[in-house]
Motif scaffolding. Structure first.
Motif, PDB file in Angstrom:
ATOM      1  N   THR A  88       0.866  -1.049  -0.093  1.00 53.66           N
ATOM      2  CA  THR A  88      -0.126  -0.130  -0.099  1.00 53.66           C
ATOM      3  C   THR A  88       1.023   1.304   0.166  1.00 53.66           C
ATOM      4  O   THR A  88       1.769   1.265   0.848  1.00 53.66           O
ATOM      5  N   VAL A  89       0.726   2.172  -0.845  1.00 51.13           N
ATOM      6  CA  VAL A  89       1.446   3.288  -1.233  1.00 51.13           C
ATOM      7  C   VAL A  89       0.639   4.492  -0.457  1.00 51.13           C
ATOM      8  O   VAL A  89      -0.448   4.856  -0.494  1.00 51.13           O
ATOM      9  N   LEU A  90       1.569   5.090   0.383  1.00 51.75           N
ATOM     10  CA  LEU A  90       0.840   6.379   1.259  1.00 51.75           C
ATOM     11  C   LEU A  90       2.003   7.472   0.883  1.00 51.75           C
ATOM     12  O   LEU A  90       2.969   7.432   0.691  1.00 51.75           O
ATOM     13  N   ASP A  91       1.413   8.706   1.217  1.00 52.05           N
ATOM     14  CA  ASP A  91       1.962  10.022   1.123  1.00 52.05           C
ATOM     15  C   ASP A  91       2.375  10.331   2.724  1.00 52.05           C
ATOM     16  O   ASP A  91       1.478  10.344   3.513  1.00 52.05           O
ATOM     17  N   ASN A  92       3.511  10.229   3.005  1.00 51.22           N
ATOM     18  CA  ASN A  92       4.241  10.422   4.460  1.00 51.22           C
ATOM     19  C   ASN A  92       4.083  11.909   4.907  1.00 51.22           C
ATOM     20  O   ASN A  92       4.562  12.016   5.727  1.00 51.22           O
ATOM     21  N   PHE A  93       3.767  12.894   3.907  1.00 49.05           N
ATOM     22  CA  PHE A  93       3.494  14.204   4.259  1.00 49.05           C
ATOM     23  C   PHE A  93       2.142  14.507   4.731  1.00 49.05           C
ATOM     24  O   PHE A  93       1.764  14.913   5.732  1.00 49.05           O
ATOM     25  N   ALA A  94       0.939  13.659   3.971  1.00 48.33           N
ATOM     26  CA  ALA A  94      -0.252  13.912   4.325  1.00 48.33           C
ATOM     27  C   ALA A  94      -0.810  12.734   4.963  1.00 48.33           C
ATOM     28  O   ALA A  94      -1.966  12.994   5.393  1.00 48.33           O
ATOM     29  N   THR A 114      -1.630   1.895  -8.729  1.00 50.56           N
ATOM     30  CA  THR A 114      -2.362   1.618  -7.187  1.00 50.56           C
ATOM     31  C   THR A 114      -3.714   1.957  -7.372  1.00 50.56           C
ATOM     32  O   THR A 114      -4.060   3.295  -8.193  1.00 50.56           O
ATOM     33  N   ASP A 115      -4.906   1.430  -6.668  1.00 53.48           N
ATOM     34  CA  ASP A 115      -6.010   1.414  -6.717  1.00 53.48           C
ATOM     35  C   ASP A 115      -6.527   2.670  -5.756  1.00 53.48           C
ATOM     36  O   ASP A 115      -5.480   3.556  -5.456  1.00 53.48           O
ATOM     37  N   SER A 130      13.785  -5.462  -8.212  1.00 54.69           N
ATOM     38  CA  SER A 130      13.446  -3.943  -7.359  1.00 54.69           C
ATOM     39  C   SER A 130      12.168  -3.389  -8.070  1.00 54.69           C
ATOM     40  O   SER A 130      11.989  -3.470  -9.102  1.00 54.69           O
ATOM     41  N   LEU A 131      11.621  -2.728  -7.184  1.00 55.63           N
ATOM     42  CA  LEU A 131      10.116  -1.860  -7.849  1.00 55.63           C
ATOM     43  C   LEU A 131      10.659  -0.440  -7.621  1.00 55.63           C
ATOM     44  O   LEU A 131      11.206  -0.066  -6.850  1.00 55.63           O
ATOM     45  N   GLN A 132      10.184   0.038  -8.725  1.00 56.92           N
ATOM     46  CA  GLN A 132      10.191   1.580  -8.735  1.00 56.92           C
ATOM     47  C   GLN A 132       8.749   1.910  -8.523  1.00 56.92           C
ATOM     48  O   GLN A 132       7.705   1.782  -9.341  1.00 56.92           O
ATOM     49  N   ILE A 133       8.484   2.964  -7.540  1.00 51.49           N
ATOM     50  CA  ILE A 133       7.382   3.570  -7.257  1.00 51.49           C
ATOM     51  C   ILE A 133       7.446   5.207  -7.808  1.00 51.49           C
ATOM     52  O   ILE A 133       8.293   5.844  -6.954  1.00 51.49           O
ATOM     53  N   PRO A 155       2.600  -4.759   3.052  1.00 49.96           N
ATOM     54  CA  PRO A 155       3.593  -3.692   3.975  1.00 49.96           C
ATOM     55  C   PRO A 155       3.227  -2.239   3.281  1.00 49.96           C
ATOM     56  O   PRO A 155       2.931  -2.011   2.143  1.00 49.96           O
ATOM     57  N   LYS A 156       3.078  -1.246   4.238  1.00 50.67           N
ATOM     58  CA  LYS A 156       3.121   0.199   3.824  1.00 50.67           C
ATOM     59  C   LYS A 156       4.348   0.652   3.218  1.00 50.67           C
ATOM     60  O   LYS A 156       5.413   0.787   3.827  1.00 50.67           O
TER      61      LYS A 156
END
Length: 835
Positions: A88-94, A114-115, A130-133, A155-156
């Motif tokens: 799960t991809v998160l914005d660690n600022f908001a 990402t959905d 390796s994954l590039q996000i 994982p987040k």
């Protein structure tokens, strides 16, 4: 006994291979495996595991290693090189999920988006990959698959926004996703992140900017954008650093720039950096992607007006190509949207006589119309520090319009061809860690051919307008330290404009050519305090303007842009600028039923048309906390050196060429509340816009663009893959000039008779109101193929808004009133695929 010894030895991490040797001794077994598969893996077995079966199951789950029992003594261990992984991809600022981020497996042709929950899953991928996000506005992140496998569940993964180092209230993300107010008060539009706006199902650039306070089109077009009371020719429109003299298709109803190749749009209403000259009202700068794509990507789609494709192709790690193409379907497909656009451009008007009787002549109309645009870009990286970019764009409109008055048995034919071809090259260089330069060279040519054949070919009028511009622009940037930087540059711009008019009856011919050359060095100091409590840009532009036939002029243009913190969550900004421009558009509306697209560019000659100069200052306060934003800005603008021939007058002063000025005082307010899946905003703009012409009585009167009050209320809502938006637009009517009442309205002492008008702009059109809505649904067709379908409706209530009203004398020496109306209810649908 053996189990206890094994547990005691595994209280601390150890290499997997070493641990297997221990198991062999403890359980009197043998493992067969390839050392390279297990090399570097470490583990700590929980103490509650004692049996061999539990330990092997734990190793299998932890490292995706398959253990196979051959007999009571021998086991084989083999790694599964392909695994399944999720996250799960998160914005660690908001602290919000990031929807639409690209998750790509490096070295493989595998990628996912990402959905709505920021989640993704990848099946059967190499475990050593390796994954590039990546997502626009965030720092690209690289994650090893093995690292994700060693974490429980999905994982987040946290992405760092580019603005993470700024204070919370320093950059404002408002209205819809992809629209950001920057620290210098400019507005940035990131089309890849763009959400949804009322009435828009595609991120049409010049329609989108009209959602911002202070930017509207008085006639519902993108070819007549009015920024703080200015005319469209007072906007500097740049595409990859090239000045554009054509901006619209379909008589200004559609932007001429493909939004899917455009990466970023920046709008300046005031406080413009010193490297921008021209455009006394605003700067609209469009830039296509500037980095070589790591993999092939593109897309295409269609709506009820046109279809388009775009693509980014990495030829190598140093060479890439981008292109986009769009063409209308209007010459072979008639749709409801096309019919409404045609009505708006030609037929949706009403003609009445002075006694209010409607002119009921029957007309037969036939049109043959198409447009296309093509743009491309070559990206070549000499090395990490020196990069070459070459861009080209071609925009074309072609029209044949035939109108027959059945009762008079008279046919008029109009032909129009409009082309813009521009080519530019850029060299971007980083000479040291502190010094960089940007060289921009371009050539641009705009050509308009218009031919009108009146009264069954009795009279023919031909008009040609051609603009040719060559420019060289060099900008340097030097970083003195973490707080100070210094920009310097020089620009040379040569603009030639030719206007030709030929009439056969009566015989008349006019050919006017002119060339203006501008030399413009500039300098600008930039400061940013360590904690961003204060940022500032102070600079000046030095213009030496030469018209080869008439004048030479030097103009100093100071610029200031200050932003500072007043209190927690509250910042203030002070902006100011002097600007000038040497190009304007003559507006001949009365003789020109084709509208905005036959406006003709002309050059200042310091005689009949001086250099247009502006002064503007503004003060604003912004508050933002917990996704609630309020911004208020007051401004004053003076523009001097305008002509009645460039302002769209439809009274006696249309052709008089009187020189004057206008002053605008105004306030802009924006209130925006955002949530995880919604955004609601209210914007209000107040403008008092007045002309001053010393030779006109009275000398002061309302500007043709004096719209006192403008209100917009809109909202967007996202539910999973569905985006919805609805909005209401209201504004007071524009001024217009009425004839003197009664028989005195027509002066019979002239031939042909002339209309006697009241005071300029003494009346106003009715109020304008329009409601729009739109919806977009995103879905996945395959692993690589994504799609969306959209539906929009303009003017849901089908309100008949009057956009313009003017008067003329017909062949029976009667005063006719002509009213032009807005778009009626206009649906549009779209379908797009992206890969």
């Amino acid at each position: 006994m053996c189990n206890i010894n094994a547990q005691e030895k595994q209280k601390s991490p150890m290499a997997l291979i070493s641990y297997l040797k221990t198991l062999e001794d403890d359980f009197n077994i043998k493992f067969s495996f390839i050392n390279e598969d297990l090399d570097g893996l470490t583990l700590t077995v929980p103490e509650n595991m004692g049996s061999l079966e539990e330990i092997l199951k734990y190793i299998e789950d932890r490292f995706r290693i398959e253990a196979e029992k051959l007999n009571d003594r021998y086991y084989t261990l083999s790694t599964n090189n392909n695994v399944n992984v999720c996250g799960t991809v998160l914005d660690n600022f908001a602290k919000n999920t990031v929807m639409g981020a690209t998750v790509e497996v490096l070295g493989a042709d595998i990628a996912k988006i990402t959905d709505t929950n920021g989640s993704f899953s990848l099946d059967n991928i190499p475990r050593n990959a390796s994954l590039q996000i990546r997502y626009l506005g965030y720092v690209t992140k690289y994650v090893k698959v093995e690292a994700l496998l060693q974490q429980k569940g999905c994982p987040k993964i946290l992405l760092a926004p580019y603005y993470e180092q700024l204070d919370e209230v320093f950059v404002y993300k408002y209205l819809t996703s992809g629209i950001i107010k920057e620290k210098d008060a400019s507005i940035s539009l990131n089309t890849a992140q763009f959400g949804i706006l009322p009435g828009l199902i595609e991120p049409d650039i010049l329609q989108t900017v009209q959602a911002l306070p202070g930017i509207k089109s008085i006639d519902e077009t993108v070819s007549d954008i009015n920024v703080r009371g200015g005319t469209n020719d007072q906007n500097l429109i740049l595409w990859n650093g090239i000045k554009m003299y054509q901006s619209g298709h379909f008589f200004g109803l559609i932007s001429a720039f493909n939004p899917y190749q455009t990466d970023k749009v920046t709008i300046y209403k005031n406080g413009t950096p010193a490297n921008f000259g021209d455009g006394v009202s605003s700067v609209i700068q469009m830039e296509t992607g500037n980095t070589i794509a790591e993999s092939f990507k593109g897309g295409g789609g269609f709506n009820l007006i046109s279809g388009d494709v775009y693509a980014e192709l990495p030829i190598s790690n140093k060479l890439g190509v981008q292109f986009s193409a769009r063409r209308s379907a209007t010459d072979f497909l008639s749709t409801p949207t096309y019919k409404q656009f045609i009505n708006r451009a030609f037929q949706d008007s009403e003609i009445t006589l002075q006694n209010n009787n409607t002119v009921d002549d029957e007309f037969i109309r036939d049109e043959d119309f198409f447009f296309y645009d093509f743009s491309g870009k070559i990206l070549y990286d000499l090395n990490d520090n020196h990069k070459i970019r070459v861009s080209a764009i071609h925009i074309k409109n072609n029209l044949k319009f035939e109108e027959t008055n059945v009762s008079a048995n008279e046919t008029n034919v109009s032909l129009l061809k409009q082309d813009n071809i521009s080519v530019g090259g850029q060299l971007q260089s980083n000479w040291t860690d502190k010094f960089s330069s940007h060289l921009n060279i371009y050539y641009s040519r705009y050509n308009l051919d218009a031919k009108n054949v009146f009264a069954n070919q009795v009279q023919q009028l031909f008009q040609n307008n051609q603009v040719t511009e060559n420019a060289l622009k060099l900008d340097t940037h030097y970083t003195l330290n973490d707080e100070f930087s210094w920009n310097n540059g020089y620009q040379y711009i040569e603009t030639g404009i030719a206007n030709t008019t030929i009439i056969n009856e009566p015989n008349f011919e006019s050919r006017i050519k002119g060339v203006v050359r501008t030399h413009a060095p500039y300098t600008q100091f930039n400061y940013s305090s360590p904690n961003n409590k204060f940022t500032g840009k102070i600079g000046a532009r030095f213009n030496l303007i030469e018209n080869l036939d008439t004048f030479k002029k030097f103009l100093l243009e100071p610029r200031v842009n200050l932003n500072f913190k007043l209190a927690n969550y509250i910042r203030a900004e002070v902006l100011g600028e002097f600007k000038s421009q040497t190009t304007n558009q003559i507006i001949d509306l009365e003789q020109n039923f084709l509208g905005i697209e036959k406006r003709r560019w002309i050059l200042s000659n310091d005689n009949s048309l001086p250099v247009t100069k502006s002064k503007q200052g503004s003060v604003g306060i912004n508050y933002e906390k917990n996704n609630f934003y309020i911004g208020v800005e007051g401004f004053y603008k003076n523009v001097d050196g305008i002509s009645t021939s460039t302002q769209g007058f439809q009274n006696p002063y249309q052709f008089s060429g009187e020189i004057g000025s206008y002053n605008v005082k105004g306030v802009e307010l924006l209130i925006n509340k955002k949530g995880d899946n919604y955004s609601t905003w209210l914007s209000y703009a107040y403008n008092k816009n007045d002309y001053t012409f010393d030779s006109i009585v009275p000398q002061n009167f309302p500007n043709n663009l004096d719209i006192r009050h403008t209100v917009t209320f809109a909202s967007t809502y996202t539910y999973k893959d569905l985006k919805l938006s609805i909005g209401l637009n209201y504004r007071t009517g524009k001024p217009f000039t009425e004839p003197v009442e009664g028989d005195e309205g027509l002066d019979q002492n002239y031939y042909p008779p002339r209309i006697n008008y009241q005071s300029p702009n003494n009346s106003r059109l009715p109020e304008y109101f329009r409601a729009d809505a739109s919806a977009i649904y995103n879905f996945q067709i395959s692993r690589r193929l994504r799609a969306n379908a959209g539906l929009s409706i303009l003017n849901i209530t089908d309100r008949k808004n009057t956009l313009n009203k003017y008067y003329r004398v017909n062949e029976n020496d009667e005063i006719e009133t002509i009213e032009n109306f807005s778009l009626g209810i206009t649906p549009n649908v779209s379908f797009r695929v992206n890969f």
